[in-house]
Structure formats: structure tokens, C-alpha cells
Design a protein around this motif. Structure first.
Motif, PDB file in Angstrom:
ATOM      1  N   ASP A  57       0.830  -1.210   0.000  1.00 24.60           N
ATOM      2  CA  ASP A  57       0.000   0.000   0.000  1.00 24.60           C
ATOM      3  C   ASP A  57       0.863   1.257   0.000  1.00 24.60           C
ATOM      4  O   ASP A  57       2.045   1.218  -0.352  1.00 24.60           O
ATOM      5  CB  ASP A  57      -0.968  -0.024   1.179  1.00 24.60           C
ATOM      6  N   ASN A  58       0.260   2.360   0.420  1.00 26.08           N
ATOM      7  CA  ASN A  58       0.915   3.668   0.295  1.00 26.08           C
ATOM      8  C   ASN A  58       2.099   3.866   1.223  1.00 26.08           C
ATOM      9  O   ASN A  58       2.876   4.812   1.034  1.00 26.08           O
ATOM     10  CB  ASN A  58      -0.106   4.781   0.551  1.00 26.08           C
ATOM     11  N   ASN A 231      -5.199   4.662  -0.416  1.00 25.16           N
ATOM     12  CA  ASN A 231      -4.487   4.398  -1.669  1.00 25.16           C
ATOM     13  C   ASN A 231      -5.091   5.111  -2.881  1.00 25.16           C
ATOM     14  O   ASN A 231      -4.685   4.840  -4.013  1.00 25.16           O
ATOM     15  CB  ASN A 231      -4.467   2.889  -1.931  1.00 25.16           C
TER      16      ASN A 231
END
Length: 275
Positions: A57-58, A231
Motif C-alpha cells: 500500500d501507500n 491508496n
């Protein structure tokens, strides 16, 4: 009934299997998740690989693990809120019909007042003042949805209350509790069970919307709506991490909907067969 279950359409069977898989995933999340909920294990937005099936993810957390834990939170909150809303709404709806008079008028006008306020705005106002804990989210969502359950249960109970067998129970001297639990509730279960799946999906979407707006589940916990929010910036760069929770929400909604449609058609056919 058994024959009807055996003749379950393929679409309903697929929906039931997918729904059960989602619930099993939620129950066994700590056992099947490859990594911890907040564990940073890679680089930012890594693509899918043998190590990270859905990528990262981010901030470099395993997206699959986040999805599993987020699904657990989403399904738990949606299930709890749905059960509470149906318990409160159906009890009040049945009580309004049986008691009648001022009780019916007071409850119905209160429900009309609450329903006149847009539900999302109502929730946003409450959650902007009260901390958005899991318990608060469940209670707020259940309270708002109980008004719709009240409308349904009151409408169903009103037609049942006029039946001859209810009149016979009143002539026998049965109390309000007996009439509600033994006469109205069993005959009202079919439409309520059919509506249960639809309200559950509404709760999933409602929770995801609140989390996407930043007033739902707060870090370090997460749900599917929060994962989409975390995200969403990646979509500008062609990163598809935000699509995984969106697809999960859509898949769960469709699968539960297929089962709810089958239950509704089944109860309708059974009523037709009895008549």
C-alpha cells in the motif's frame, strides 16, 4: 422447503459460497493474514509478486493482509449494526401495531422526523462530535437503519394483526407479548429475513463511505473504505491498490444480494403454495 433448497439456482449458490468465504476470512483473519495489520514489509506501492500477492500500500504494508483485517472489521461492524437495527426496529414496529393509539402515533412521528434528515449528514454531524470508535459506529449506524426496519416491520405487522388467528388469540385472553412473539413474529419472518441481506449490504456501503470521508474506522485499525481512501492517490499514477477493496465491497454486495433475492423468491413461492 427441503426441495426448494435443493433446487437453489446456481447464482444463489455461488452467492452463498462467496458470502460464506468472506465470513470465514473475517473469522480467521489472524491465522491466514501473511503479515501484521500495520507491519511495513516492503516499498511503497510495490506491484503484485510471489511475496506480496496484491502488492503493497501507500506506506509499504502488505495489501492482502490489510484487506483481510479490513474485511474482518467491515463485516463485524456491518453484522452487529444490522442485527441491532433489526432487533430495535422490529420490536418497536410490532409494539406500535399491537399497542396502537398514542404509542403508534408517537413512534411513527419520531421515525418520520429522523428519516427526514439525510442519514449520511446525520451520521457526519454525530461523528464529528463523538469519537468514532467501533462501538459508536455500530450504535449510530444501527440507530439510523432501525427507522427503515421499523417502517417495514410495522407495515408487515399491520396486515398480520388483522388476521383471524390474531383475533382468536385476543379473544382467548393472550397478552401482548404472546401475540407479538407467537402470532406476529413467525409470520413476519419471511419479509424481514429477505430484507436482512439488503440492510447488511447497506451497512457495508455506509461504513465504507464514512471511512472514505475520514469519519469511520480510525488508524491503526482499518476497513475496506479506509483502504480505498489511503491508496486513492495512487490512481493518478496508475497504481491499482485502491481497486482491491472496492472490488471486495462490490463482490460481497453482489453475493449477498443474490442470496437475498433467492430467499425472497423462496418465501413468495412457499406462500403461494400454502394459499
Amino acid at each position: 422447503m427441503i426441495q426448494a433448497v435443493r433446487k437453489m439456482p446456481l447464482s444463489a449458490l455461488a452467492g452463498l459460497v462467496i458470502t460464506l468465504l468472506f465470513f470465514l476470512m473475517a473469522l480467521s483473519a489472524p491465522l491466514i493474514a501473511p503479515y501484521g495489520l500495520g507491519e511495513v514489509v516492503g516499498k511503497v506501492w510495490e506491484p503484485s509478486s510471489a511475496r506480496f500477492w496484491l502488492g503493497t500500500d501507500n506506506i509499504g504494508r502488505d495489501l492482502l493482509s490489510r484487506m483481510i483485517y479490513g474485511g474482518r472489521t467491515t463485516i463485524f461492524i456491518a453484522s452487529a449494526a444490522t442485527l441491532i437495527s433489526f432487533t430495535i426496529g422490529s420490536v418497536l414496529g410490532f409494539t406500535a401495531v399491537v399497542m396502537g393509539g398514542w404509542c403508534d402515533v408517537l413512534l411513527s412521528r419520531f421515525v418520520d422526523l429522523i428519516m427526514s434528515i439525510p442519514g449520511l449528514i446525520f451520521a457526519l454531524v454525530i461523528l464529528s462530535v463523538v469519537p468514532a470508535t467501533i462501538l459508536v459506529l455500530i450504535l449510530v449506524m444501527a440507530f439510523l437503519d432501525a427507522t427503515r426496519v421499523y417502517r417495514l416491520s410495522r407495515s408487515v405487522a399491520e396486515s398480520i394483526y388483522a388476521m383471524d388467528y390474531v383475533e382468536a388469540a385476543k379473544l382467548r385472553g393472550e397478552g401482548t407479548g404472546w401475540i407479538v412473539l407467537r402470532e406476529i413474529l413467525p409470520n413476519a419472518l419471511s419479509p424481514l429475513v429477505s430484507e436482512l441481506g439488503l440492510r447488511f449490504i447497506f451497512m457495508v456501503l455506509y461504513l465504507s463511505t464514512l471511512s472514505f470521508l475520514g469519519l469511520g474506522i480510525q488508524p491503526p485499525s482499518t476497513d475496506w473504505g479506509a483502504i480505498v481512501k489511503e491508496n486513492s492517490d495512487g490512481l493518478v499514477y496508475g497504481i491499482t491498490a485502491a481497486l482491491a477493496p472496492a472490488i471486495a465491497i462490490a463482490t460481497l454486495a453482489i453475493s449477498v444480494n443474490l442470496v437475498a433475492d433467492w430467499v425472497l423468491s423462496l418465501t413468495t413461492s412457499l406462500k403461494g403454495g400454502r394459499s
